[in-house]
Design an enzyme around this catalytic site. Structure first.
Site, PDB file in Angstrom:
ATOM      1  CB  THR A 245     -20.717  50.047  22.989  1.00 43.29           C
ATOM      2  OG1 THR A 245     -20.471  51.361  22.497  1.00 43.29           O
ATOM      3  CG2 THR A 245     -21.721  49.363  22.107  1.00 43.29           C
ATOM      4  CB  CYS A 299      -8.459  46.078  22.207  1.00 45.34           C
ATOM      5  SG  CYS A 299      -7.961  44.566  21.410  1.00 45.34           S
ATOM      6  CD  GLU A 479     -12.908  37.787  20.046  1.00 44.78           C
ATOM      7  OE1 GLU A 479     -14.072  37.729  19.621  1.00 44.78           O
ATOM      8  OE2 GLU A 479     -12.257  38.830  20.081  1.00 44.78           O
TER       9      GLU A 479
END
Ligand code: NAD
Length: 498
Positions: A245, A299, A479
């Site tokens: 994606t 993840c 992040e």
């Protein structure tokens, strides 16, 4: 702790309202096509979700743009913006149980872990609220007639596209820094778990955050997600999800003008164990947590145990013991430590990987099969494989499930070579008490996050994660931490000649 029965009663009383929340109100759906959803715990229907449309995405971007351009939020005195985000964190705490209940019901997370997620989401909002009014810009040393400084400005309208594995914390990790910086957000949660994000946006309104600052549009990726990524009115796209994606988003973004994109994608994290460790049982316990918590749907899960040959057999034995001691069951039972996977598709994908492991000659040491099939739920046994070929599916692909692949090494160089030998680079852990080896490993591993463990991690020593950028197919952009806030700002240089 609410008793098991209470959780079931509360779940039975839940009324899902998955209509988008745009500009402060629930709006009627513009698409009539729906997606049937089922409970991961027992396969029973959970109600339909509209797949969403370009028009829904467009309406949400319009509401976010209008609020941003009004300056009500973006120009609000940072102290007040911070106060409102702190109030939202308090509201998350007050509504912990209902937020946790939605995530547990929709994606099968054990309720105890879902309560922990709600706690984490409140913490994330407090952490980033503090950035709203802190001086982060720079000023240059200049002659008296010149002032030169950097100013951090919000980017504008942020589209945040999030997965289902940690529905509420993933939403918070994007919405909190974006909102603290003065942006307005359109959040597209996963189609499997939209309700906690919708509840979050309702809480934002309740505490006085202006309508249009946080909009939530549930729906599919190929409909709402793609429309947001390609929308010319979006200034920044923040994504967490699969590498496939992520690639598609790069294409969509490139076709719609220049807008920055941040991608947190798949991983295949290594857990390296060196022979100088002191407490093998602590290693086994930690390794089991890293791969079996949240059913391995994480993840940064420690999917590959890369272990010194002298320890391997004993360590595998102990990890299998931990796997056997997990309390597998219904996610609403507070005793459950290991629930179902989030969907039938996920269960099937994990079982396919187990079959591929057998076919490619790996040795199955535990699990590798569906469990509790009579319940109708999507349970897969915690699984341990050894002797998988280094270039095979088990050792290379992002399984995103509870499957541990164990590999042995003899030398430090071999350990590094094995650890770096995948297309991914999200995180790695290294068990050693040797300081020189710890430093060498942390620097040689091609990952965004390297954790060295000289002893079992102390859960009371919690600190908010620092920012990190992944390597390779795991994505790009920072992040978490301070840089994770700065990502939602653009830097302007101001020069004044007096
Ligand atoms: P996914 O990529 O299928 O979906 C993630 C989000 O993207 C969902 O909201 C989905 O609706 C949306 N989406 C899907 N197709 C889209 C498209 N064409 N355009 C726009 N949006 C689209 O991933 P998933 O199955 O929900 O999550 C599992 C994957 O995510 C795993 O590969 C895992 O490694 C990764 N993941 C990474 C992190 C991280 O922090 N790096 C965290 C969690 C999950």
């Amino acid at each position: 702790m609410t008793a098991t029965q209470d959780w079931f009663a509360q779940a039975a009383a839940l009324q899902a309202d998955t209509r988008p929340l745009i500009g402060g109100t629930r709006v009627d759906l513009r698409s009539t096509e729906t997606l049937a959803r089922v409970s991961p715990a027992d396969g029973r229907p959970l109600g339909a979700l509209a797949i969403g449309s370009d028009a829904d995405a467009d309406a949400a971007v319009g509401a976010a743009r209008a609020m941003f351009d009004s300056g009500v939020w973006s120009d609000m005195a940072p102290l007040f913006r911070k106060g409102l985000l702190m109030a939202l964190a308090d509201a998350i705490d007050r509504n912990r149980e209902s937020l946790a209940l939605w995530d547990s019901v929709e994606m099968g997370k054990p309720i105890g872990a879902a309560l922990g997620d709600a706690f984490a989401a409140a913490h994330i909002f407090r952490f980033y609220a503090e950035f709203a009014d802190k001086p982060l810009a720079s000023a240059a040393p200049t002659a008296p007639s010149l002032i030169q400084y950097g100013r951090r400005e919000p980017r504008g309208v942020v589209a945040a596209i999030t997965p289902w594995n940690y529905p509420l914390p993933n939403a918070a990790l994007k919405a909190a820094p974006a909102m603290a910086a003065g942006n307005c957000v359109v959040l597209k949660p996963s189609e499997l778990s939209p309700s906690s994000a919708l509840k979050l946006a309702e809480l934002a309104l309740e505490v006085g955050i202006p309508p249009g600052v946080l909009n939530v549009v549930p729906g599919l990726g190929r409909t709402v997600g793609a429309a947001l990524a390609a929308h010319p009115g979006v200034d920044f796209v923040a994504f967490t999800g699969s590498t496939a994606t992520g690639r598609e988003l790069m294409r969509l973004v490139a076709g719609s003008g220049l807008k920055p994109l941040q991608l947190e994608c798949g991983g295949k994290s290594a857990n390296l164990v060196f022979p100088d460790i002191a407490d093998l049982d602590a290693v086994a316990r930690d390794a089991a947590h890293r791969i079996f918590d949240n059913g391995g749907q994480l993840c940064v899960a420690g999917t590959r145990l890369i272990c010194h040959r002298s320890l391997k057999d004993e360590l595998v034995e102990r990890i299998v013991q931990h796997a056997s001691s997990l309390k597998i069951g219904h996610p609403l039972d507070p005793e459950t430590t290991y629930g179902p996977l989030a969907s039938q598709a996920r269960m099937q994908a994990v079982l396919d990987h187990c079959d591929a492991g057998r076919t490619e000659g790996a040795t199955l040491r535990h699990g590798g099969e569906r469990l509790l099939a009579d319940s109708g739920g999507f349970y897969v046994a915690p699984t341990v494989f050894e002797n998988a070929p280094a270039q095979g599916r088990l050792a290379q692909q992002d399984i995103f499930g509870p499957v541990l692949t164990v590999m042995a090494f003899d030398t430090d160089d071999e350990a590094v070579q094995l650890a770096n030998d995948t297309p991914y680079g999200l995180s790695a852990t290294v068990w050693t008490r040797d300081l020189s080896r710890a430093g060498a490993m942390a620097h040689r591993l091609k990952v965004g996050r390297a954790t060295v463990l000289a002893a079992a991690p102390n859960s009371m020593a919690f600190a908010f994660p620092m920012a990190a950028e992944p390597y390779g197919q795991s994505g790009f952009g920072a992040e978490a931490g301070r840089e994770g806030f700065e990502a939602y700002t653009r830097l302007k240089a101001v020069e004044m000649h007096l």
